[in-house]
Design a protein around this motif. Structure first.
Motif, PDB file in Angstrom:
ATOM      1  N   HIS A 280      32.405  39.618  30.703  1.00  0.00           N
ATOM      2  CA  HIS A 280      31.872  40.670  30.781  1.00  0.00           C
ATOM      3  C   HIS A 280      32.499  41.773  31.902  1.00  0.00           C
ATOM      4  O   HIS A 280      32.013  42.766  32.403  1.00  0.00           O
ATOM      5  N   ILE A 281      33.516  40.879  32.629  1.00  0.00           N
ATOM      6  CA  ILE A 281      34.010  41.519  33.869  1.00  0.00           C
ATOM      7  C   ILE A 281      34.309  43.092  34.033  1.00  0.00           C
ATOM      8  O   ILE A 281      34.143  43.905  34.706  1.00  0.00           O
ATOM      9  N   LYS A 282      34.988  43.338  32.819  1.00  0.00           N
ATOM     10  CA  LYS A 282      35.490  44.755  32.575  1.00  0.00           C
ATOM     11  C   LYS A 282      34.208  45.622  32.431  1.00  0.00           C
ATOM     12  O   LYS A 282      34.250  47.012  32.901  1.00  0.00           O
ATOM     13  N   GLU A 283      33.076  45.013  31.939  1.00  0.00           N
ATOM     14  CA  GLU A 283      31.802  46.014  31.796  1.00  0.00           C
ATOM     15  C   GLU A 283      31.178  46.299  33.044  1.00  0.00           C
ATOM     16  O   GLU A 283      30.556  47.164  33.223  1.00  0.00           O
ATOM     17  N   PHE A 284      31.393  45.342  34.233  1.00  0.00           N
ATOM     18  CA  PHE A 284      30.763  45.713  35.566  1.00  0.00           C
ATOM     19  C   PHE A 284      31.956  45.984  36.632  1.00  0.00           C
ATOM     20  O   PHE A 284      31.445  45.891  37.796  1.00  0.00           O
ATOM     21  N   THR A 285      33.043  46.129  36.121  1.00  0.00           N
ATOM     22  CA  THR A 285      34.084  46.477  37.328  1.00  0.00           C
ATOM     23  C   THR A 285      33.716  47.777  38.142  1.00  0.00           C
ATOM     24  O   THR A 285      33.903  47.708  39.552  1.00  0.00           O
ATOM     25  N   ALA A 286      33.040  48.794  37.375  1.00  0.00           N
ATOM     26  CA  ALA A 286      32.675  49.932  38.046  1.00  0.00           C
ATOM     27  C   ALA A 286      31.649  49.568  39.162  1.00  0.00           C
ATOM     28  O   ALA A 286      31.416  50.426  39.941  1.00  0.00           O
ATOM     29  N   VAL A 287      30.885  48.375  39.137  1.00  0.00           N
ATOM     30  CA  VAL A 287      29.965  48.116  40.314  1.00  0.00           C
ATOM     31  C   VAL A 287      30.577  47.322  41.383  1.00  0.00           C
ATOM     32  O   VAL A 287      30.481  47.490  42.610  1.00  0.00           O
ATOM     33  N   THR A 288      31.616  46.227  40.811  1.00  0.00           N
ATOM     34  CA  THR A 288      32.054  45.407  42.043  1.00  0.00           C
ATOM     35  C   THR A 288      33.247  46.268  42.486  1.00  0.00           C
ATOM     36  O   THR A 288      33.717  45.770  43.732  1.00  0.00           O
ATOM     37  N   ASN A 289      33.803  47.190  42.009  1.00  0.00           N
ATOM     38  CA  ASN A 289      34.921  47.884  42.587  1.00  0.00           C
ATOM     39  C   ASN A 289      34.684  49.424  42.307  1.00  0.00           C
ATOM     40  O   ASN A 289      35.101  49.939  41.312  1.00  0.00           O
ATOM     41  N   PRO A 290      33.678  50.035  43.245  1.00  0.00           N
ATOM     42  CA  PRO A 290      32.941  51.247  42.904  1.00  0.00           C
ATOM     43  C   PRO A 290      33.613  52.594  43.489  1.00  0.00           C
ATOM     44  O   PRO A 290      33.018  53.630  42.862  1.00  0.00           O
ATOM     45  N   TYR A 295      40.757  51.014  43.241  1.00  0.00           N
ATOM     46  CA  TYR A 295      41.800  50.762  42.226  1.00  0.00           C
ATOM     47  C   TYR A 295      43.193  51.021  42.783  1.00  0.00           C
ATOM     48  O   TYR A 295      44.096  50.450  42.155  1.00  0.00           O
ATOM     49  N   LYS A 296      43.352  51.561  44.000  1.00  0.00           N
ATOM     50  CA  LYS A 296      44.517  51.447  44.684  1.00  0.00           C
ATOM     51  C   LYS A 296      44.799  50.181  45.246  1.00  0.00           C
ATOM     52  O   LYS A 296      45.835  49.651  45.542  1.00  0.00           O
ATOM     53  N   ARG A 297      43.761  49.286  45.436  1.00  0.00           N
ATOM     54  CA  ARG A 297      43.930  48.002  45.704  1.00  0.00           C
ATOM     55  C   ARG A 297      44.101  47.120  44.776  1.00  0.00           C
ATOM     56  O   ARG A 297      45.185  46.018  44.735  1.00  0.00           O
ATOM     57  N   LEU A 298      43.766  47.427  43.498  1.00  0.00           N
ATOM     58  CA  LEU A 298      43.798  46.560  42.187  1.00  0.00           C
ATOM     59  C   LEU A 298      45.373  46.775  41.580  1.00  0.00           C
ATOM     60  O   LEU A 298      45.159  47.132  40.542  1.00  0.00           O
ATOM     61  N   VAL A 299      46.391  46.629  42.301  1.00  0.00           N
ATOM     62  CA  VAL A 299      47.554  46.948  41.493  1.00  0.00           C
ATOM     63  C   VAL A 299      48.445  45.513  41.974  1.00  0.00           C
ATOM     64  O   VAL A 299      48.416  44.786  42.948  1.00  0.00           O
ATOM     65  N   PRO A 300      49.640  45.154  41.111  1.00  0.00           N
ATOM     66  CA  PRO A 300      50.242  44.087  41.215  1.00  0.00           C
ATOM     67  C   PRO A 300      51.302  44.307  42.967  1.00  0.00           C
ATOM     68  O   PRO A 300      51.646  45.210  43.295  1.00  0.00           O
ATOM     69  N   ALA A 389      42.065  50.284  35.104  1.00  0.00           N
ATOM     70  CA  ALA A 389      43.258  50.607  35.805  1.00  0.00           C
ATOM     71  C   ALA A 389      42.660  51.722  36.901  1.00  0.00           C
ATOM     72  O   ALA A 389      43.419  51.692  37.942  1.00  0.00           O
ATOM     73  N   ASN A 390      41.386  52.326  36.635  1.00  0.00           N
ATOM     74  CA  ASN A 390      41.118  53.269  37.729  1.00  0.00           C
ATOM     75  C   ASN A 390      39.622  53.534  37.243  1.00  0.00           C
ATOM     76  O   ASN A 390      38.816  52.753  36.297  1.00  0.00           O
ATOM     77  N   LYS A 392      37.513  55.814  36.276  1.00  0.00           N
ATOM     78  CA  LYS A 392      37.303  56.383  34.875  1.00  0.00           C
ATOM     79  C   LYS A 392      37.165  55.261  33.876  1.00  0.00           C
ATOM     80  O   LYS A 392      36.307  55.334  32.991  1.00  0.00           O
ATOM     81  N   GLU A 393      38.454  54.546  33.762  1.00  0.00           N
ATOM     82  CA  GLU A 393      38.276  53.638  32.670  1.00  0.00           C
ATOM     83  C   GLU A 393      37.197  52.631  33.002  1.00  0.00           C
ATOM     84  O   GLU A 393      36.488  52.083  31.967  1.00  0.00           O
ATOM     85  N   ALA A 394      36.975  52.278  34.146  1.00  0.00           N
ATOM     86  CA  ALA A 394      35.930  51.335  34.575  1.00  0.00           C
ATOM     87  C   ALA A 394      34.686  51.770  34.101  1.00  0.00           C
ATOM     88  O   ALA A 394      33.656  51.089  33.498  1.00  0.00           O
ATOM     89  N   LEU A 395      34.344  53.188  34.282  1.00  0.00           N
ATOM     90  CA  LEU A 395      33.070  53.799  33.916  1.00  0.00           C
ATOM     91  C   LEU A 395      32.905  53.921  32.208  1.00  0.00           C
ATOM     92  O   LEU A 395      31.749  53.794  31.600  1.00  0.00           O
ATOM     93  N   ASP A 396      34.055  53.759  31.548  1.00  0.00           N
ATOM     94  CA  ASP A 396      33.883  53.946  30.164  1.00  0.00           C
ATOM     95  C   ASP A 396      33.455  52.726  29.718  1.00  0.00           C
ATOM     96  O   ASP A 396      32.768  52.586  28.648  1.00  0.00           O
ATOM     97  N   TYR A 397      33.977  51.625  30.148  1.00  0.00           N
ATOM     98  CA  TYR A 397      33.584  50.250  29.737  1.00  0.00           C
ATOM     99  C   TYR A 397      32.241  50.054  30.144  1.00  0.00           C
ATOM    100  O   TYR A 397      31.197  49.648  29.228  1.00  0.00           O
ATOM    101  N   MET A 398      31.760  50.303  31.298  1.00  0.00           N
ATOM    102  CA  MET A 398      30.338  50.511  31.798  1.00  0.00           C
ATOM    103  C   MET A 398      29.353  51.039  30.786  1.00  0.00           C
ATOM    104  O   MET A 398      28.336  50.505  30.276  1.00  0.00           O
ATOM    105  N   SER A 399      29.783  52.311  30.534  1.00  0.00           N
ATOM    106  CA  SER A 399      28.862  53.287  29.800  1.00  0.00           C
ATOM    107  C   SER A 399      28.547  52.378  28.285  1.00  0.00           C
ATOM    108  O   SER A 399      27.572  52.875  27.926  1.00  0.00           O
ATOM    109  N   ASN A 400      29.492  51.935  27.963  1.00  0.00           N
ATOM    110  CA  ASN A 400      29.167  51.362  26.496  1.00  0.00           C
ATOM    111  C   ASN A 400      28.774  49.960  26.512  1.00  0.00           C
ATOM    112  O   ASN A 400      28.697  49.154  25.570  1.00  0.00           O
TER     113      ASN A 400
END
Length: 443
Positions: A280-290, A295-300, A389-390, A392-400
């Motif tokens: 489920h992590i992709k679905e709620f990343t917009a909450v844990t990383n809001p 997403y500037k932190r979540l880079v290699p 990756a950002n 917007k992408e996190a919100l797309d997963y959450m919206s669905n």
């Protein structure tokens, strides 16, 4: 500490408390607060404190704005940096409708609902968060800057860690307020610090995260600094995270994640819990990383996890199982950052783990290799996915996500997404300094 209204009223009298700052969070975790005189506190416990909900981000419309806060006596704490005579305390509470029923958009209520579901399954959740933050200098007008207070690194001490006295004041204040601290130290980046809580029940811990951020900012200000929980305020150094160590306890007080006979002494329950988080992590990343900035932190390259794997030791994995066993067996989710609303983030972690247990979601084999050193082709062959990756992408997963919608409830789900889409739209319409530097002289 304090359990009842009578306990609190006695403490108010004993410690000469003159004002109480009542507090709750809005949808996105921002603290909302106002002070009441101590003589009004008894009535507040009985009748609540009325306020206008239409002015709170994500709460309600103006035509249905009347709400009240019911203080929770267990959250009463005296603010130790305030004067001893005529002292000040704070109380967190639950948001209610005028008829006394819970407001379904209250983040604390959402977490309480998840706790009740866990209880019905025979579990209680413990959480131990690790919060990182930066401390910067103020300018001559007392506005925050990104000017460093030190050049220290991981575990450094004076003279490199010049803000250690401020961090000591924070530690003392937190302990005075009933916190049990596991560690307090300078972090990897200059001007960066970390303070870890000892694990505790999830509701108290969420309350403590709210309090922690309030205490850190207040004491830093008193010391002439600015503390920020912004995930990535500086380019080229590590960002700030909030690793969440979590475990489930059974009704007889045993750690449900520990099995002395299991592989690596992990129970099947622990494996399924990990499977639920990974699922489920992709679905709620917009909450844990809001935030856009999250997403500037979540880079290699900066120790933040971006690949959806689990491991018993590998710190490049999203989920790590620390070495401690027995009562301390736990699962560490490493992607959250400290700007998240802890009530919503912990509720989603708990529900995801419960879903994993209920549906027996196997997480697969743990990953032992350093994922950052793998090529994209190798990650693809191993079936290793990535976090959004950002924003917007996190919100797309959450919206669905029906899972997130069910956990948060329709009201909070819709208001959260609407608010964050507006934030993203505002961000993408801006012209940023990098664009000017990169393009203005070329085209």
């Amino acid at each position: 500490m304090y359990k009842t209204k009578e306990d609190v009223l006695q403490a108010v009298n004993e410690y000469d408390v003159k004002f109480i700052r009542t507090q709750f969070t809005d949808t996105f975790g921002a603290i909302k607060s106002w002070a009441i005189p101590s003589e009004d506190l008894s009535d507040a416990f009985s009748e609540g404190i009325m306020f206008d909900g239409s002015s709170i981000e994500g709460f309600t419309r103006i035509e249905e704005s009347d709400m009240m806060l019911m203080p929770d006596p267990s959250t009463f704490r005296i603010l130790p940096w305030r004067p001893k005579e005529g002292s000040v305390a704070r109380l967190l509470g639950d948001v209610k409708l005028p008829d006394g029923s819970p407001f379904i958009g209250d983040p604390r209520y959402v977490l309480k609902q998840a706790i009740e579901e866990a209880k019905s399954e025979g579990y209680t959740m413990n959480v131990g968060p690790e919060l990182e933050f930066f401390v910067f200098k103020l300018d001559e007008n007392n506005n925050p800057t990104t000017n460093l207070t030190d050049e220290g690194g991981y575990f450094d001490f004076a003279p490199l860690d010049r803000a250690q006295d401020m961090r000591r004041d924070i530690d003392y204040a937190l302990e005075h307020m009933g916190f049990k601290l596991e560690a307090s130290h300078h972090e990897v980046a200059p001007s960066q610090h970390e303070i870890d809580f000892r694990f505790g029940d999830v509701l108290s811990t969420a309350d403590n995260v709210v309090t922690f951020k309030y205490v850190v900012k207040s004491i830093a200000s008193h010391r002439g600094y600015y503390a920020t929980f912004m995930p990535k305020p500086l380019y080229g150094v590590n960002g700030s995270g909030m690793h969440a160590n979590q475990s489930l306890m059974t009704s007889d007080g045993q750690n449900a994640f520990y099995d002395p006979e299991g592989e690596n002494q992990l129970s099947q329950t622990a494996r399924y819990y990990v499977g639920g988080l990974l699922n489920h992590i992709k679905e709620f990343t917009a909450v844990t990383n809001p935030l856009v900035n999250s997403y500037k932190r979540l880079v290699p390259g900066y120790e933040a996890p971006i690949y959806i794997t689990w491991s018993d030791r590998n710190r490049s994995s999203l989920i790590r199982i620390p070495a401690t066993r027995g009562k301390g067996t736990r699962v560490e989710l490493r992607c959250p950052d400290p700007t998240c609303n802890p009530y919503l983030a912990f509720a989603l972690m708990l529900k995801a783990g419960l879903n994993g247990i209920k549906n027996e979601i196997d997480p697969g084999d743990p990953t032992s290799r350093n994922i950052f050193n793998l090529t994209p082709e190798e990650r693809k062959d191993m079936g290793i996915g990535s976090l959004p990756a950002n924003l917007k992408e996190a919100l797309d997963y959450m919206s669905n996500s029906e899972f997130v919608k069910e956990t948060l409830g329709d009201h909070l789900f819709e208001h959260y997404i609407a608010g964050k889409i507006a934030e993203w739209d505002d961000y993408k319409a801006q012209v940023h300094p990098w664009e000017v530097d990169a393009y203005l002289g070329k085209f």
